[in-house]
Every structure is written in structure tokens, then in C-alpha cells.
Design a protein around this motif. Structure first.
Motif, PDB file in Angstrom:
ATOM      1  N   GLY A  22      24.640   9.604  22.197  1.00 51.21           N
ATOM      2  CA  GLY A  22      25.014   8.611  21.190  1.00 51.21           C
ATOM      3  C   GLY A  22      24.737   7.181  21.607  1.00 51.21           C
ATOM      4  N   ILE A  23      23.787   6.989  22.510  1.00 56.15           N
ATOM      5  CA  ILE A  23      23.455   5.652  23.013  1.00 56.15           C
ATOM      6  C   ILE A  23      22.191   5.168  22.317  1.00 56.15           C
ATOM      7  CG2 ILE A  23      22.792   4.299  25.033  1.00 56.15           C
ATOM      8  CD1 ILE A  23      24.278   6.441  26.703  1.00 56.15           C
ATOM      9  N   LYS A  24      22.283   4.060  21.628  1.00 52.22           N
ATOM     10  CA  LYS A  24      21.119   3.438  20.993  1.00 52.22           C
ATOM     11  C   LYS A  24      20.537   2.431  21.984  1.00 52.22           C
ATOM     12  CE  LYS A  24      21.864   5.177  16.821  1.00 52.22           C
ATOM     13  NZ  LYS A  24      21.052   6.237  16.312  1.00 52.22           N
ATOM     14  N   LEU A  25      19.383   2.763  22.532  1.00 51.42           N
ATOM     15  CA  LEU A  25      18.749   1.880  23.506  1.00 51.42           C
ATOM     16  C   LEU A  25      18.058   0.733  22.795  1.00 51.42           C
ATOM     17  CD1 LEU A  25      17.337   4.616  25.863  1.00 51.42           C
ATOM     18  CD2 LEU A  25      19.266   3.109  26.319  1.00 51.42           C
ATOM     19  N   ASP A  26      18.125  -0.443  23.396  1.00 50.41           N
ATOM     20  CA  ASP A  26      17.589  -1.667  22.820  1.00 50.41           C
ATOM     21  C   ASP A  26      16.515  -2.220  23.752  1.00 50.41           C
ATOM     22  OD1 ASP A  26      17.110  -4.179  21.750  1.00 50.41           O
ATOM     23  OD2 ASP A  26      19.154  -4.907  22.039  1.00 50.41           O
ATOM     24  N   SER A  27      15.288  -2.351  23.236  1.00 52.35           N
ATOM     25  CA  SER A  27      14.187  -2.855  24.070  1.00 52.35           C
ATOM     26  C   SER A  27      14.359  -4.323  24.427  1.00 52.35           C
ATOM     27  CB  SER A  27      12.843  -2.635  23.372  1.00 52.35           C
ATOM     28  OG  SER A  27      12.804  -3.333  22.150  1.00 52.35           O
ATOM     29  N   GLY A  28      15.287  -5.006  23.801  1.00 44.87           N
ATOM     30  CA  GLY A  28      15.569  -6.400  24.128  1.00 44.87           C
ATOM     31  C   GLY A  28      16.524  -6.558  25.304  1.00 44.87           C
ATOM     32  N   ARG A  29      17.110  -5.469  25.750  1.00 39.27           N
ATOM     33  CA  ARG A  29      18.033  -5.526  26.888  1.00 39.27           C
ATOM     34  C   ARG A  29      17.318  -5.068  28.152  1.00 39.27           C
ATOM     35  NH1 ARG A  29      23.858  -3.085  25.971  1.00 39.27           N
ATOM     36  NH2 ARG A  29      23.797  -3.532  28.202  1.00 39.27           N
ATOM     37  N   PRO A  30      17.178  -5.946  29.136  1.00 36.35           N
ATOM     38  CA  PRO A  30      16.473  -5.580  30.370  1.00 36.35           C
ATOM     39  C   PRO A  30      17.078  -4.374  31.087  1.00 36.35           C
ATOM     40  CG  PRO A  30      16.819  -7.952  30.281  1.00 36.35           C
ATOM     41  CD  PRO A  30      17.577  -7.355  29.135  1.00 36.35           C
ATOM     42  N   ASP A  31      18.401  -4.225  31.041  1.00 37.39           N
ATOM     43  CA  ASP A  31      19.007  -3.071  31.713  1.00 37.39           C
ATOM     44  C   ASP A  31      18.613  -1.760  31.031  1.00 37.39           C
ATOM     45  OD1 ASP A  31      20.616  -3.910  29.514  1.00 37.39           O
ATOM     46  OD2 ASP A  31      22.388  -2.925  30.351  1.00 37.39           O
ATOM     47  N   HIS A  32      18.446  -1.769  29.711  1.00 34.85           N
ATOM     48  CA  HIS A  32      17.995  -0.570  29.009  1.00 34.85           C
ATOM     49  C   HIS A  32      16.533  -0.272  29.334  1.00 34.85           C
ATOM     50  CE1 HIS A  32      21.238  -0.545  25.599  1.00 34.85           C
ATOM     51  NE2 HIS A  32      21.767  -0.571  26.806  1.00 34.85           N
ATOM     52  N   VAL A  33      15.711  -1.305  29.372  1.00 37.50           N
ATOM     53  CA  VAL A  33      14.292  -1.133  29.696  1.00 37.50           C
ATOM     54  C   VAL A  33      14.146  -0.551  31.099  1.00 37.50           C
ATOM     55  CG1 VAL A  33      12.103  -2.339  30.118  1.00 37.50           C
ATOM     56  CG2 VAL A  33      13.483  -2.926  28.114  1.00 37.50           C
ATOM     57  N   MET A  34      14.852  -1.108  32.058  1.00 38.50           N
ATOM     58  CA  MET A  34      14.758  -0.626  33.437  1.00 38.50           C
ATOM     59  C   MET A  34      15.313   0.791  33.580  1.00 38.50           C
ATOM     60  SD  MET A  34      13.041  -2.754  35.050  1.00 38.50           S
ATOM     61  CE  MET A  34      13.178  -1.947  36.630  1.00 38.50           C
ATOM     62  N   PHE A  35      16.356   1.100  32.826  1.00 37.27           N
ATOM     63  CA  PHE A  35      16.919   2.450  32.856  1.00 37.27           C
ATOM     64  C   PHE A  35      15.881   3.471  32.387  1.00 37.27           C
ATOM     65  CE2 PHE A  35      19.100   5.815  30.396  1.00 37.27           C
ATOM     66  CZ  PHE A  35      19.701   6.482  31.445  1.00 37.27           C
ATOM     67  N   VAL A  36      15.263   3.215  31.233  1.00 37.00           N
ATOM     68  CA  VAL A  36      14.248   4.137  30.710  1.00 37.00           C
ATOM     69  C   VAL A  36      13.043   4.181  31.646  1.00 37.00           C
ATOM     70  CG1 VAL A  36      12.684   4.623  28.781  1.00 37.00           C
ATOM     71  CG2 VAL A  36      15.014   3.867  28.328  1.00 37.00           C
ATOM     72  N   LEU A  37      12.636   3.034  32.166  1.00 35.92           N
ATOM     73  CA  LEU A  37      11.502   2.982  33.080  1.00 35.92           C
ATOM     74  C   LEU A  37      11.766   3.813  34.336  1.00 35.92           C
ATOM     75  CD1 LEU A  37       8.735   1.849  33.894  1.00 35.92           C
ATOM     76  CD2 LEU A  37       9.934  -0.168  34.779  1.00 35.92           C
ATOM     77  N   ASP A  38      12.928   3.657  34.936  1.00 41.25           N
ATOM     78  CA  ASP A  38      13.264   4.413  36.144  1.00 41.25           C
ATOM     79  C   ASP A  38      13.336   5.909  35.866  1.00 41.25           C
ATOM     80  OD1 ASP A  38      13.359   2.042  37.533  1.00 41.25           O
ATOM     81  OD2 ASP A  38      15.553   1.916  37.550  1.00 41.25           O
ATOM     82  N   TRP A  39      13.972   6.274  34.752  1.00 43.20           N
ATOM     83  CA  TRP A  39      14.117   7.688  34.420  1.00 43.20           C
ATOM     84  C   TRP A  39      12.756   8.295  34.080  1.00 43.20           C
ATOM     85  CZ3 TRP A  39      18.225   9.751  30.393  1.00 43.20           C
ATOM     86  CH2 TRP A  39      18.416  11.109  30.601  1.00 43.20           C
ATOM     87  N   ALA A  40      11.924   7.556  33.339  1.00 44.22           N
ATOM     88  CA  ALA A  40      10.589   8.052  32.984  1.00 44.22           C
ATOM     89  C   ALA A  40       9.711   8.213  34.225  1.00 44.22           C
ATOM     90  CB  ALA A  40       9.928   7.115  31.975  1.00 44.22           C
ATOM     91  N   THR A  41       9.811   7.274  35.151  1.00 40.05           N
ATOM     92  CA  THR A  41       9.050   7.386  36.405  1.00 40.05           C
ATOM     93  C   THR A  41       9.449   8.653  37.146  1.00 40.05           C
ATOM     94  OG1 THR A  41       8.924   4.975  36.585  1.00 40.05           O
ATOM     95  CG2 THR A  41       8.511   6.239  38.586  1.00 40.05           C
ATOM     96  N   TRP A  42      10.747   8.889  37.233  1.00 38.65           N
ATOM     97  CA  TRP A  42      11.224  10.073  37.932  1.00 38.65           C
ATOM     98  C   TRP A  42      10.797  11.344  37.197  1.00 38.65           C
ATOM     99  CZ3 TRP A  42      14.332  14.182  36.765  1.00 38.65           C
ATOM    100  CH2 TRP A  42      14.632  15.006  37.844  1.00 38.65           C
ATOM    101  N   LYS A  43      10.968  11.383  35.869  1.00 40.26           N
ATOM    102  CA  LYS A  43      10.604  12.581  35.100  1.00 40.26           C
ATOM    103  C   LYS A  43       9.113  12.897  35.210  1.00 40.26           C
ATOM    104  CE  LYS A  43      13.757  13.503  31.332  1.00 40.26           C
ATOM    105  NZ  LYS A  43      13.732  14.931  31.375  1.00 40.26           N
ATOM    106  N   TYR A  44       8.274  11.867  35.177  1.00 43.27           N
ATOM    107  CA  TYR A  44       6.836  12.099  35.283  1.00 43.27           C
ATOM    108  C   TYR A  44       6.478  12.642  36.666  1.00 43.27           C
ATOM    109  CZ  TYR A  44       1.810  11.351  35.224  1.00 43.27           C
ATOM    110  OH  TYR A  44       0.456  11.534  35.298  1.00 43.27           O
ATOM    111  N   SER A  45       7.146  12.134  37.675  1.00 44.84           N
ATOM    112  CA  SER A  45       6.853  12.538  39.053  1.00 44.84           C
ATOM    113  C   SER A  45       7.473  13.883  39.417  1.00 44.84           C
ATOM    114  CB  SER A  45       7.360  11.471  40.026  1.00 44.84           C
ATOM    115  OG  SER A  45       6.741  10.241  39.762  1.00 44.84           O
ATOM    116  N   HIS A  46       8.423  14.368  38.612  1.00 45.44           N
ATOM    117  CA  HIS A  46       9.116  15.636  38.880  1.00 45.44           C
ATOM    118  C   HIS A  46       9.096  16.503  37.626  1.00 45.44           C
ATOM    119  CE1 HIS A  46      10.728  12.782  41.815  1.00 45.44           C
ATOM    120  NE2 HIS A  46      10.794  13.826  42.610  1.00 45.44           N
ATOM    121  N   PRO A  47       7.930  17.017  37.266  1.00 47.55           N
ATOM    122  CA  PRO A  47       7.834  17.787  36.024  1.00 47.55           C
ATOM    123  C   PRO A  47       8.623  19.098  36.038  1.00 47.55           C
ATOM    124  CG  PRO A  47       5.778  17.922  37.247  1.00 47.55           C
ATOM    125  CD  PRO A  47       6.651  16.931  37.961  1.00 47.55           C
TER     126      PRO A  47
END
Length: 96
Positions: free
Chosen positions: A40-65
Motif C-alpha cells: 500500500g505504498i505509493k512511491l513518488d519519483s520526486g522523493r529522493p529516498d523513494h528513488v534510492m530505495f527503488v534503485l537499490d532494490w532494483a540493483t539487487w534484484k537484477y544482480s540476484h535473479p
């Protein structure tokens, strides 16, 4: 969210070609969808903490398929986002 995360993710992973864009976009979409529909979390691309959260998680997910255990740092940040969301919901309730 995809438009701001994709170039950052490609830079972090050292990818310059567009051949992996479909996979990277699917990873980003999956994370945003999971946050929205599961937590139920609406992520906002205007919030740096949300951007970094998605970026970190996406980096990990891509590296650990193989989708092993999510790192504690990402779990911790997700739980903090859930707590923030619930705190805002409590503020809107009429207690009196």
C-alpha cells in the motif's frame, strides 16, 4: 518512476546499451507494483529516498535473479516506509 530510475540503474550496473532495458524496466515495475499492491505504498519519483530505495532494490534484484533473501538494509527501509504510511493514515483518523 521508471523514467528517472532506469538511467540511474543502468549507470550503476555499467550498462550503456539499450538491449537490457526491457528486463530493467520489468524489475523496476515489479518493485513499484509490489510496494503499491502488497504494502500500500505509493512511491513518488520526486522523493529522493523513494528513488534510492527503488534503485537499490532494483540493483539487487537484477544482480540476484534467483530471488534469494532480500538484504536487511532493503527490508529495513521497506518497513520504515510501511510505518510512515501507517503513521500518516493514523493522523487522518478523527479521534475525537
Amino acid at each position: 518512476m521508471k523514467k528517472c530510475i532506469l538511467p540511474l540503474l543502468k549507470a550503476r550496473l555499467g550498462i550503456s546499451a539499450g538491449s537490457r532495458d526491457a528486463v530493467l524496466n520489468a524489475v523496476i515495475d515489479g518493485i513499484v507494483s509490489d510496494c503499491d499492491h502488497t504494502h500500500g505504498i505509493k512511491l513518488d519519483s520526486g522523493r529522493p529516498d523513494h528513488v534510492m530505495f527503488v534503485l537499490d532494490w532494483a540493483t539487487w534484484k537484477y544482480s540476484h535473479p534467483e530471488d534469494g533473501a532480500t538484504p536487511r538494509s532493503i527490508q529495513f527501509r521497506l518497513k520504515n516506509l510501511i510505518i510512515q504510511k501507517e503513521g500518516k493514515a493514523d493522523e487522518t483518523k478523527n479521534l475525537g
